[in-house]
Design a protein around this motif. Structure first.
Motif, short mmCIF file in Angstrom:
data_model
loop_
_atom_site.label_atom_id
_atom_site.label_comp_id
_atom_site.label_asym_id
_atom_site.label_seq_id
_atom_site.Cartn_x
_atom_site.Cartn_y
_atom_site.Cartn_z
N GLU A 74 -3.34 -5.62 -9.54
CA GLU A 74 -2.78 -6.34 -10.69
C GLU A 74 -1.33 -5.94 -10.94
N ILE A 75 -1.02 -4.68 -10.69
CA ILE A 75 0.37 -4.22 -10.86
C ILE A 75 1.24 -4.83 -9.76
N VAL A 76 0.72 -4.88 -8.55
CA VAL A 76 1.46 -5.50 -7.45
C VAL A 76 1.72 -6.98 -7.75
N ARG A 77 0.73 -7.68 -8.28
CA ARG A 77 0.91 -9.10 -8.63
C ARG A 77 2.01 -9.27 -9.68
N PHE A 78 2.00 -8.41 -10.70
CA PHE A 78 3.03 -8.46 -11.73
C PHE A 78 4.42 -8.24 -11.10
N ILE A 104 6.71 5.76 -12.99
CA ILE A 104 7.64 4.70 -13.36
C ILE A 104 8.07 4.02 -12.06
N ARG A 105 8.17 2.69 -12.11
CA ARG A 105 8.47 1.92 -10.91
C ARG A 105 9.58 0.92 -11.22
N VAL A 106 10.35 0.60 -10.20
CA VAL A 106 11.37 -0.44 -10.28
C VAL A 106 11.19 -1.34 -9.06
N VAL A 107 11.23 -2.65 -9.30
CA VAL A 107 11.28 -3.59 -8.19
C VAL A 107 12.61 -4.31 -8.27
N GLY A 108 13.28 -4.34 -7.14
CA GLY A 108 14.50 -5.12 -7.01
C GLY A 108 14.23 -6.25 -6.04
N THR A 161 0.81 -1.22 0.00
CA THR A 161 0.00 0.00 0.00
C THR A 161 0.84 1.27 0.00
N ASP A 162 2.14 1.16 0.26
CA ASP A 162 3.00 2.34 0.29
C ASP A 162 2.98 3.12 -1.02
N PHE A 163 2.80 2.42 -2.10
CA PHE A 163 2.88 3.06 -3.41
C PHE A 163 1.54 3.08 -4.13
N ALA A 164 0.50 2.66 -3.47
CA ALA A 164 -0.88 2.79 -3.94
C ALA A 164 -1.07 2.54 -5.43
N VAL A 165 -0.84 1.34 -5.86
CA VAL A 165 -1.14 0.95 -7.24
C VAL A 165 -2.16 -0.18 -7.22
#
Length: 190
Positions: free
Chosen positions: A12-16, A94-98, A5-9
């Motif tokens: 479906e985006i969180v699942r990806f 724009i988002r990045v997941v590491g 929830t920190d980035f409120a998207v």
């Protein structure tokens, strides 16, 4: 804090992002509407000196105001190329997941600066000796590097995060980063 929830998207985006977070040999980009509808998925090409996803310019109108998210096997924040593309394509975010963190950059009230303005500011900050001094100070803290593979990768992650923070402050952008509380969990199947 709950990273989801920190980035409120949209969920479906969180699942990806969960699916791509732990990839080490591939970079995958997903472009979504704010409502979570998938617009496009791209697979990066490993050039030998890094991964590069090429977004065709003719898609500009189709992806303007969308959310682009992708993984960085390096576990670092945004590259200059990422931010220039965010500006060029007028992305909403724009988002990045590491493996250990999630990063977000959004335009401020004035929108995205031109790609060249971003490049000039990014490059000036990158060579600023104060940046390296701050990185050295933060890298000396074990807490900052505990989930890094080694000191160098931890230091590089700190540097990229700090550079993006300073860039956002200088250009009135909105930057957020958060450690992923599930970073040690197994990746989800794609």
């Amino acid at each position: 804090m709950n990273r989801d929830t920190d980035f409120a998207v949209h969920p479906e985006i969180v699942r990806f992002e969960r699916k791509i977070r732990h990839l080490r040999d591939a970079e995958i980009t997903g472009i979504f509407s704010e409502e979570g509808d998938s617009i496009l998925t791209l697979h990066a090409v490993n050039t030998g000196s890094g991964f590069f996803t090429v977004i065709p310019e003719e898609l500009k109108q189709r992806i303007t105001d969308s959310i682009l998210t992708h993984n960085h096997p390096s576990d670092r924040s945004f590259t200059l190329r990422d931010l220039k593309e965010a500006s060029f394509f007028s992305l909403k975010e724009i988002r990045v997941v590491g493996r250990t963190s999630t990063y977000s950059m959004k335009p401020g009230a004035g929108g995205w600066p031109a790609p060249q303005v971003i490049a000039d500011c990014f490059n000036a900050i990158d060579v600023d000796p104060d940046l390296q001094a701050e990185v050295d100070y933060l890298s000396s803290s074990l807490e900052q590097c505990t989930d890094a593979e080694d000191i160098q990768s931890g230091s590089a992650r700190i540097r990229s995060d700090l550079l993006c923070k300073w860039l956002a402050e200088a250009l009135n952008l909105i930057y957020r980063s958060a450690a992923d509380r599930r970073s040690s969990q197994s990746p989800l199947p794609i």
